[in-house]
Design an enzyme around this catalytic site. Structure first.
Site, mmCIF file in Angstrom:
data_model
loop_
_atom_site.group_PDB
_atom_site.id
_atom_site.type_symbol
_atom_site.label_atom_id
_atom_site.label_comp_id
_atom_site.label_asym_id
_atom_site.label_seq_id
_atom_site.Cartn_x
_atom_site.Cartn_y
_atom_site.Cartn_z
ATOM 1 N N TRP A 126 -1.611 2.468 -0.276
ATOM 2 C CA TRP A 126 -0.288 2.573 -0.237
ATOM 3 C C TRP A 126 0.666 2.965 -1.656
ATOM 4 C CZ3 TRP A 126 -3.045 1.322 3.741
ATOM 5 C CH2 TRP A 126 -4.307 2.359 4.398
ATOM 6 N N ASP A 127 0.694 1.830 -1.837
ATOM 7 C CA ASP A 127 1.810 0.720 -2.502
ATOM 8 C C ASP A 127 2.572 0.386 -1.845
ATOM 9 O OD1 ASP A 127 3.215 0.103 -4.862
ATOM 10 O OD2 ASP A 127 4.422 1.109 -5.272
ATOM 11 N N TYR A 128 2.073 -0.076 -0.586
ATOM 12 C CA TYR A 128 3.017 -0.820 0.474
ATOM 13 C C TYR A 128 3.104 -2.325 0.433
ATOM 14 C CZ TYR A 128 3.338 2.414 3.699
ATOM 15 O OH TYR A 128 3.830 4.179 4.117
ATOM 16 N N LYS A 172 7.595 -3.128 3.704
ATOM 17 C CA LYS A 172 8.045 -1.221 3.672
ATOM 18 C C LYS A 172 8.390 -0.282 3.933
ATOM 19 C CE LYS A 172 7.527 -1.320 -1.807
ATOM 20 N NZ LYS A 172 6.563 -0.975 -2.848
ATOM 21 N N ARG A 198 2.998 10.969 -8.458
ATOM 22 C CA ARG A 198 3.360 10.363 -7.431
ATOM 23 C C ARG A 198 4.858 11.565 -7.462
ATOM 24 N NH1 ARG A 198 4.174 3.813 -6.028
ATOM 25 N NH2 ARG A 198 4.397 4.581 -8.577
#
Length: 664
Positions: free
Chosen positions: A297-299, A325, A480
């Site tokens: 999730w690109d967290y 985040k 995205r």
């Protein structure tokens, strides 16, 4: 409680101190007199006139000045280091490393700050006894004399080290350094920012340490355990923290690359998405605590770990506070990395894309509540007019895969809320050691991430406003995009940016305050008081104030006790950087870098602006105003009316278009 403050109080680190508290004991500016602030100076770096508009659109001015050696010292997006007179803003010296401007940095041209260090073993009058360290967009580590800006000849090769990346880059700018180095016990440590979502075999995110005097290599640390996996990197692009007494450096590590499909990296991917403590002199691992397992999730950890002494209810403990985040706040013991309060492993959505191997659970803190909401539904769609809501925002929410936090990316398109820039970002949090209150800026927006099968990715042309990543080496490319309304506003209901105060000991949110308006973002400059995403951070003072910039062009002051907005200082462009404060010749100043935000579509600038209290006989300037002034509510109401009129015009045009189509 009052503090004894010397005549010139410094801001010696990017986060105010090496532990990133962003707290100042200064009290001259208070809630009672903050309305008397006037602009002390506005300094322009010259980039806006010397660089082309196209080049400036590839910059982000996110630097926080340091106040050291009697100067304000900061870096520009092109890694020029500038020292200013702290009272007048006059330039004292300037160093230009002459970085290449024909590259395309993956994270744009950016330099969040420089690092100050004093060699206590050197004679008091020795050159480079006090040093400024900076990492560059073209992958150099530079050491300068803090008093003159002259490169330190004994460091590396004439004052600089060119980092060995270990492999060929796909393009100039795939690998860069964006955050200030960390320094302690004679060792300087530097991370990296690397282009995401291009390829599995991306460069390694290894952390590098060098002798702060000579530049000789000391150690390296690979954040990602690579046994049995294929992944490019888990790097450290965010600022690090240092506990010099313990000899620890704390790393906030990123997600493995590529971000949104991890089938070739099974398992939790230690030590990605983790707070990692190392011995700064040797690089030896002390402990690591993972915040997200097997991140798709690109967290990654974007915020600097905040080092604090906290009253936990069972006595004082030295802790590491890590905001995320997702809006979580993890509080870890500084010596062991173990949670101070329980962290639960909770089941999360599964059903990942083909070949994906998700973690069945994720860590959830149980004591400190989330700083921002973590669920989104069609009921949360922005609805200025029901017709627009049904035709756009509500439809976009309904069509996407959405099972709540940690819903995996999909071919259908998945809603990520908080979005990948959400919660607490690189601006990090601030901690008042007296009140024991944590303050943080948060963002609320929605991303829609969609996986594109490899066969369909060939020649794929993404829609406007969509990021596109090839994710080569995986079965899927990805897109995205922030979910937006036809008016160019975020599709989720406001507020879109909030400042939050939390009592960590009690595990209680004390207040929330909306920060920013749409004045410098919305059509026609309509200043809706709905907040704006806040990737930047804040500063808190013993005077009872919290200062912050925002996506609109104002520096703001809030009452630290109540969260009430007290003052606004107009900036030439938005100050999407962290403010700082210092005492110079008996006067307290507040300064911020004002350069706008190229990715958010704001105007772009090249300023550092400082404010101080008006002197006797000096009237408050037009650049300063108190809040709760007459007409404020009318302004907000008229703004809503103006935007509603625009919405009606758009709806009318669409209705007429549908009628023409029906008749034909």
């Amino acid at each position: 409680m009052s503090f004894a403050v010397p005549p010139s109080f410094a801001w010696e680190s990017w986060g105010g101190d090496p532990g990133g508290s962003r707290f100042s004991p200064l009290q001259e500016i208070s809630p009672g007199n903050v309305g008397q602030l006037v602009r002390a100076f506005e300094y322009h770096t010259g980039d806006l006139t010397a660089r082309s508009p196209e080049l400036m659109r590839r910059t982000k001015f996110q630097a926080t000045p340091l106040f050291v050696e009697g100067s304000l010292i900061f870096c520009t997006p092109f890694n020029e280091v500038i020292a200013l007179d702290p009272g007048t803003g006059a330039q004292k010296w300037r160093y230009d490393p002459k970085i290449a401007i024909n590259q395309r940095p993956a994270n744009r041209y950016v330099c969040r700050g420089v690092t100050y260090w004093v060699d206590d073993t050197a004679p008091p009058d020795a050159a480079c006894r006090a040093r400024i360290f900076m990492g560059t967009n073209d992958v150099r580590l530079i050491a300068l004399d803090a008093k003159t800006g002259v490169p330190c000849a004994g460091f590396g090769n004439g004052g600089e080290i060119k980092l060995d990346i270990g492999m060929a880059l796909e393009w100039p700018g795939e690998f860069q350094i964006t955050s200030p180095p960390a320094v302690g016990r004679g060792v300087v440590v530097v991370g990296s920012a690397i282009g995401d979502n291009r390829r599995v075999d991306a460069p390694s995110g290894v952390v590098r340490a060098f002798d702060a005097r000579s530049g000789q290599p000391r150690w390296t640390f690979e954040p990602l355990k690579r046994e049995g996996i294929e992944a490019g990197h888990a790097n450290v692009w965010a600022p690090m923290s240092v506990d010099d007494a313990r000899g620890f450096v704390f790393l906030p590590t990123s997600s493995p690359s590529p971000d949104f499909w991890g089938g070739k990296r099974p398992g939790n991917n230690e030590h990605a998405n983790s707070v990692v403590a190392l011995h700064i002199e040797t690089g030896e691992l002390v402990w690591a605590f993972q915040i997200v397992h097997h991140d798709v999730w690109d967290y990654d950890l974007a915020a600097q770990p905040t080092l604090a002494r906290l009253d936990t209810g069972e006595g004082q403990r030295d802790v590491v506070i890590q905001p995320t985040k997702q809006g979580f706040v993890f509080v870890l013991d500084r010596d062991t990395g173990k949670p101070v309060w329980p962290v639960e492993e909770r089941a999360v959505p599964q059903d990942g894309a083909e070949g994906e191997r998700l973690s069945p659970t994720q860590p959830f803190p149980t004591h400190v509540p989330a700083l921002t909401s973590q669920t989104i539904s069609t009921d949360d769609a922005l609805a200025l007019l029901p017709a627009l809501r049904r035709s756009s925002c509500e439809r976009q929410f309904a069509e996407a895969h959405n099972e709540g936090l940690f819903t995996p990316p999909s071919r259908q398109g998945t809603l990520l809320f908080p979005f990948t820039g959400g919660g607490v970002n690189w601006g990090s949090a601030a901690f008042d050691p007296v009140s024991q209150i944590l303050y943080a800026n948060t963002s609320r927006a929605v991303h829609r991430v969609k996986l594109i099968p490899r066969a369909e990715a060939v020649g794929f042309n993404p829609p406007p406003g969509h990021d596109f990543g090839q994710q080569r080496g995986t079965p899927f490319a990805m897109t995205r995009a922030v979910v937006m309304s036809p008016l160019g506003l975020l599709c989720n209901k406001p507020p879109w940016g909030e400042m939050v105060a939390v009592d960590l000991k009690a595990g209680k949110i004390l207040w929330r305050s909306t920060v920013g308006t749409t004045e410098d973002l919305a059509p026609l400059g309509v200043p809706l008081p709905w907040g704006a995403p806040l990737v930047n951070g804040l500063a808190v003072t013993a005077g009872g104030l919290v200062f912050t910039g925002a996506m609109d062009a104002y520096l703001r002051a809030f009452d630290a006790r109540s969260g009430r907005e007290l003052w606004q200082g107009r900036l030439p462009v938005p100050g999407v950087a962290n403010p700082m404060t210092y005492l110079w010749q008996g006067e307290q100043y507040v300064a911020i870098g004002a350069g706008g935000h190229s990715e958010a579509g704001t105007s772009i600038g090249d300023s550092v602006v400082a404010f101080r209290l008006a002197r006797p006989g000096e009237a408050p300037s037009l650049w300063s105003r108190t809040i709760d002034r007459p007409g404020g509510r009318f302004l907000a109401a008229s703004s809503v009316i103006a935007l509603a009129v625009v919405a009606l015009m758009i709806a009318s045009l669409r209705w007429r278009r549908r009628r023409r189509i029906a008749r034909s």
